[in-house]
Design a protein around this motif. Structure first.
Motif, PDB file in Angstrom:
ATOM      1  N   LEU A 155       0.825  -1.064   0.117  1.00 29.84           N
ATOM      2  CA  LEU A 155       0.109   0.098  -0.016  1.00 29.84           C
ATOM      3  C   LEU A 155       0.937   1.266   0.021  1.00 29.84           C
ATOM      4  O   LEU A 155       0.327   2.249   0.388  1.00 29.84           O
ATOM      5  N   MET A 156       2.274   1.066  -0.341  1.00 32.25           N
ATOM      6  CA  MET A 156       2.871   2.395  -0.100  1.00 32.25           C
ATOM      7  C   MET A 156       2.414   3.525  -0.999  1.00 32.25           C
ATOM      8  O   MET A 156       2.672   4.460  -0.907  1.00 32.25           O
ATOM      9  N   PHE A 157       1.904   3.033  -2.517  1.00 29.50           N
ATOM     10  CA  PHE A 157       1.585   4.195  -3.176  1.00 29.50           C
ATOM     11  C   PHE A 157       0.081   4.691  -3.065  1.00 29.50           C
ATOM     12  O   PHE A 157      -0.286   5.845  -3.074  1.00 29.50           O
ATOM     13  N   ASN A 158      -0.536   3.750  -2.241  1.00 31.81           N
ATOM     14  CA  ASN A 158      -1.797   4.581  -1.360  1.00 31.81           C
ATOM     15  C   ASN A 158      -1.502   5.605  -0.564  1.00 31.81           C
ATOM     16  O   ASN A 158      -2.102   6.783  -0.495  1.00 31.81           O
ATOM     17  N   ASN A 159      -0.447   5.312   0.174  1.00 31.32           N
ATOM     18  CA  ASN A 159       0.068   6.060   1.064  1.00 31.32           C
ATOM     19  C   ASN A 159       0.669   7.451   0.531  1.00 31.32           C
ATOM     20  O   ASN A 159       0.432   8.484   0.969  1.00 31.32           O
ATOM     21  N   PHE A 160       1.562   7.235  -0.493  1.00 29.53           N
ATOM     22  CA  PHE A 160       2.049   8.365  -1.390  1.00 29.53           C
ATOM     23  C   PHE A 160       0.765   9.203  -1.788  1.00 29.53           C
ATOM     24  O   PHE A 160       0.998  10.346  -1.722  1.00 29.53           O
ATOM     25  N   PHE A 161      -0.065   8.691  -2.348  1.00 35.45           N
ATOM     26  CA  PHE A 161      -1.208   9.589  -2.893  1.00 35.45           C
ATOM     27  C   PHE A 161      -1.872  10.385  -1.699  1.00 35.45           C
ATOM     28  O   PHE A 161      -2.064  11.546  -1.991  1.00 35.45           O
ATOM     29  N   TYR A 162      -2.134   9.861  -0.371  1.00 33.24           N
ATOM     30  CA  TYR A 162      -2.383  10.395   0.586  1.00 33.24           C
ATOM     31  C   TYR A 162      -1.760  11.537   0.868  1.00 33.24           C
ATOM     32  O   TYR A 162      -2.099  12.669   1.222  1.00 33.24           O
ATOM     33  N   VAL A 163      -0.342  11.224   0.945  1.00 31.84           N
ATOM     34  CA  VAL A 163       0.661  11.933   1.556  1.00 31.84           C
ATOM     35  C   VAL A 163       0.880  13.480   0.794  1.00 31.84           C
ATOM     36  O   VAL A 163       0.585  14.594   1.158  1.00 31.84           O
ATOM     37  N   SER A 164       1.063  13.091  -0.540  1.00 30.88           N
ATOM     38  CA  SER A 164       1.400  14.184  -1.494  1.00 30.88           C
ATOM     39  C   SER A 164       0.307  14.680  -2.176  1.00 30.88           C
ATOM     40  O   SER A 164      -0.027  16.141  -1.768  1.00 30.88           O
ATOM     41  N   LEU A 165      -0.736  14.139  -2.750  1.00 30.87           N
ATOM     42  CA  LEU A 165      -1.944  14.725  -3.486  1.00 30.87           C
ATOM     43  C   LEU A 165      -3.344  15.094  -2.683  1.00 30.87           C
ATOM     44  O   LEU A 165      -3.589  16.203  -2.813  1.00 30.87           O
ATOM     45  N   TYR A 166      -3.355  14.294  -1.501  1.00 27.76           N
ATOM     46  CA  TYR A 166      -4.629  14.528  -0.804  1.00 27.76           C
ATOM     47  C   TYR A 166      -4.401  15.363   0.317  1.00 27.76           C
ATOM     48  O   TYR A 166      -4.793  16.526   0.648  1.00 27.76           O
ATOM     49  N   ASP A 167      -3.385  14.830   1.288  1.00 29.51           N
ATOM     50  CA  ASP A 167      -3.527  15.601   2.376  1.00 29.51           C
ATOM     51  C   ASP A 167      -2.482  16.951   2.534  1.00 29.51           C
ATOM     52  O   ASP A 167      -2.709  17.638   3.259  1.00 29.51           O
ATOM     53  N   HIS A 168      -1.787  16.915   1.356  1.00 28.72           N
ATOM     54  CA  HIS A 168      -0.612  18.406   1.296  1.00 28.72           C
ATOM     55  C   HIS A 168      -1.053  19.241   0.396  1.00 28.72           C
ATOM     56  O   HIS A 168      -1.307  20.330   0.304  1.00 28.72           O
ATOM     57  N   MET A 169      -1.582  18.802  -0.782  1.00 29.76           N
ATOM     58  CA  MET A 169      -1.753  19.615  -2.008  1.00 29.76           C
ATOM     59  C   MET A 169      -3.305  20.079  -1.915  1.00 29.76           C
ATOM     60  O   MET A 169      -3.559  20.824  -1.900  1.00 29.76           O
ATOM     61  N   TYR A 170      -4.083  18.996  -2.024  1.00 30.70           N
ATOM     62  CA  TYR A 170      -5.515  19.287  -1.944  1.00 30.70           C
ATOM     63  C   TYR A 170      -6.158  19.853  -0.720  1.00 30.70           C
ATOM     64  O   TYR A 170      -6.858  20.834  -0.694  1.00 30.70           O
ATOM     65  N   SER A 171      -5.637  19.125   0.530  1.00 34.60           N
ATOM     66  CA  SER A 171      -6.277  19.716   1.811  1.00 34.60           C
ATOM     67  C   SER A 171      -5.488  21.034   2.337  1.00 34.60           C
ATOM     68  O   SER A 171      -6.122  21.780   2.982  1.00 34.60           O
ATOM     69  N   ARG A 172      -4.148  21.386   1.684  1.00 31.28           N
ATOM     70  CA  ARG A 172      -3.235  22.377   2.714  1.00 31.28           C
ATOM     71  C   ARG A 172      -2.893  23.150   1.381  1.00 31.28           C
ATOM     72  O   ARG A 172      -2.232  24.210   1.720  1.00 31.28           O
ATOM     73  N   GLY A 173      -2.670  22.916  -0.002  1.00 31.44           N
ATOM     74  CA  GLY A 173      -2.175  23.688  -0.856  1.00 31.44           C
ATOM     75  C   GLY A 173      -0.907  23.620  -1.146  1.00 31.44           C
ATOM     76  O   GLY A 173      -0.123  24.654  -1.382  1.00 31.44           O
ATOM     77  N   TYR A 174      -0.014  22.543  -0.292  1.00 34.97           N
ATOM     78  CA  TYR A 174       1.275  22.864  -0.351  1.00 34.97           C
ATOM     79  C   TYR A 174       2.153  22.197  -1.542  1.00 34.97           C
ATOM     80  O   TYR A 174       1.757  21.002  -2.105  1.00 34.97           O
ATOM     81  N   VAL A 175       2.928  22.674  -2.192  1.00 29.77           N
ATOM     82  CA  VAL A 175       3.527  22.333  -3.590  1.00 29.77           C
ATOM     83  C   VAL A 175       4.880  22.945  -3.735  1.00 29.77           C
ATOM     84  O   VAL A 175       5.533  23.498  -2.590  1.00 29.77           O
ATOM     85  N   GLU A 176       5.571  22.662  -4.826  1.00 24.57           N
ATOM     86  CA  GLU A 176       6.731  22.960  -5.296  1.00 24.57           C
ATOM     87  C   GLU A 176       7.973  22.389  -4.343  1.00 24.57           C
ATOM     88  O   GLU A 176       7.638  22.064  -3.112  1.00 24.57           O
TER      89      GLU A 176
END
Length: 284
Positions: free
Chosen positions: A147-168
């Motif tokens: 499930l490493m890429f489930n977790n990566f999706f959550y960490v990168s795209l969902y929890d940080h970019m979508y939820s917080r707007g963190y990028v770059e």
């Protein structure tokens, strides 16, 4: 179990696109604007809606397939370090509705150096950065690896970019030409003082004893139910270095890879310090 891919999050998210995204490129990193909450428009609204829907269904019920180069991480860990907040109104970072130009994420780490220069102080062009990672067990059949890429999706795209707007990535290329990525295998990332951490958990297998043979039989659940939580570590929760320490204690991560990871997570001896400049100074 069923398998999902990143282009099922959004049709634009091909393997090549995800490679560029994790390298701090694509419009996801370069633009400013919200994916959720107030003032969500056009393509950002579509991307945000797609990410939220994927999180609610595929990321919890299916295995998510990976992409190069992150599917070849030898160090059993991935880390993202973000340098900009593009989204206001989410109670994270310092992007505001009337002031979001080059806004910073919430500060939880310090960048120590890159291949071209040192960053001994939290001054421009570093400013505030935010690092977050994940790790998995060594066994090919372990659920954290599956499930490493489930977790990566959550960490990168969902929890940080979508939820917080963190990028770059932490330092823009015009300020530092060193070749490092926004998200990469932990052993390839520039050294930082620390990183937050997310671990996955799954619904329990059913175990019963076979009445004929007397052996224990484990039956997988009909449907996955993946949950995402702050890592439980040895000495501190929500810290990548202490989670790796726990995996080592449990025999799921080698000491050699632990020492390799700690060359990136240089503040491992004091994981409770979000502003551990001393750890950076020690390696400079």
């Amino acid at each position: 179990f069923n398998v999902s891919t990143f282009d099922q999050v959004d049709s634009e998210f091909t393997d090549d696109f995800m490679d560029d995204y994790t390298n701090g490129l694509t419009h996801l990193n370069s633009e400013t604007g919200n994916f959720q909450g107030q003032c969500v428009y056009d393509r950002n609204a579509e991307v945000g809606s797609n990410i939220a829907k994927f999180y609610m269904y595929d990321a919890k019920q299916n295995l998510v397939d990976g992409f190069d180069p992150l599917d070849t991480c030898d160090g059993q860990a991935i880390m993202c370090c973000f340098g900009r907040d593009r989204q206001f109104g989410d109670n994270n970072g310092n992007c505001h509705i009337d002031d979001c130009e080059d806004a910073d994420p919430a500060d939880n780490s310090n960048l120590c150096k890159t291949d071209t220069r040192a960053y001994p102080n939290n001054d421009p062009p570093e400013n505030e950065i935010h690092c977050h990672g994940l790790a998995w067990g060594a066994d090919d059949n372990e659920y954290t690896r599956k499930l490493m890429f489930n977790n990566f999706f959550y960490v990168s795209l969902y929890d940080h970019m979508y939820s917080r707007g963190y990028v770059e990535r932490t330092i823009r290329r015009e300020d530092d030409p060193a070749e490092f990525r926004m998200c990469d295998c932990v052993e390839k990332m520039p050294p930082v003082s620390r990183a937050d951490c997310t671990e996955v958990s799954i619904n329990q297998f059913t175990v019963h004893r076979d009445v004929t043979s007397g052996s224990l039989v484990a039956t997988a659940p009909e449907k996955l139910d993946v949950q995402y939580n702050a890592c439980r570590g040895d000495g501190r929760n929500n810290d990548l270095s202490t989670y790796i320490k726990r995996l080592v204690r449990e025999g799921r991560f080698s000491e050699a890879l632990q020492y390799q990871a700690y060359e990136t997570l240089v503040g491992y001896e004091n994981p409770n310090d979000n502003h551990n400049e001393a750890a950076c100074e020690a390696i400079l």
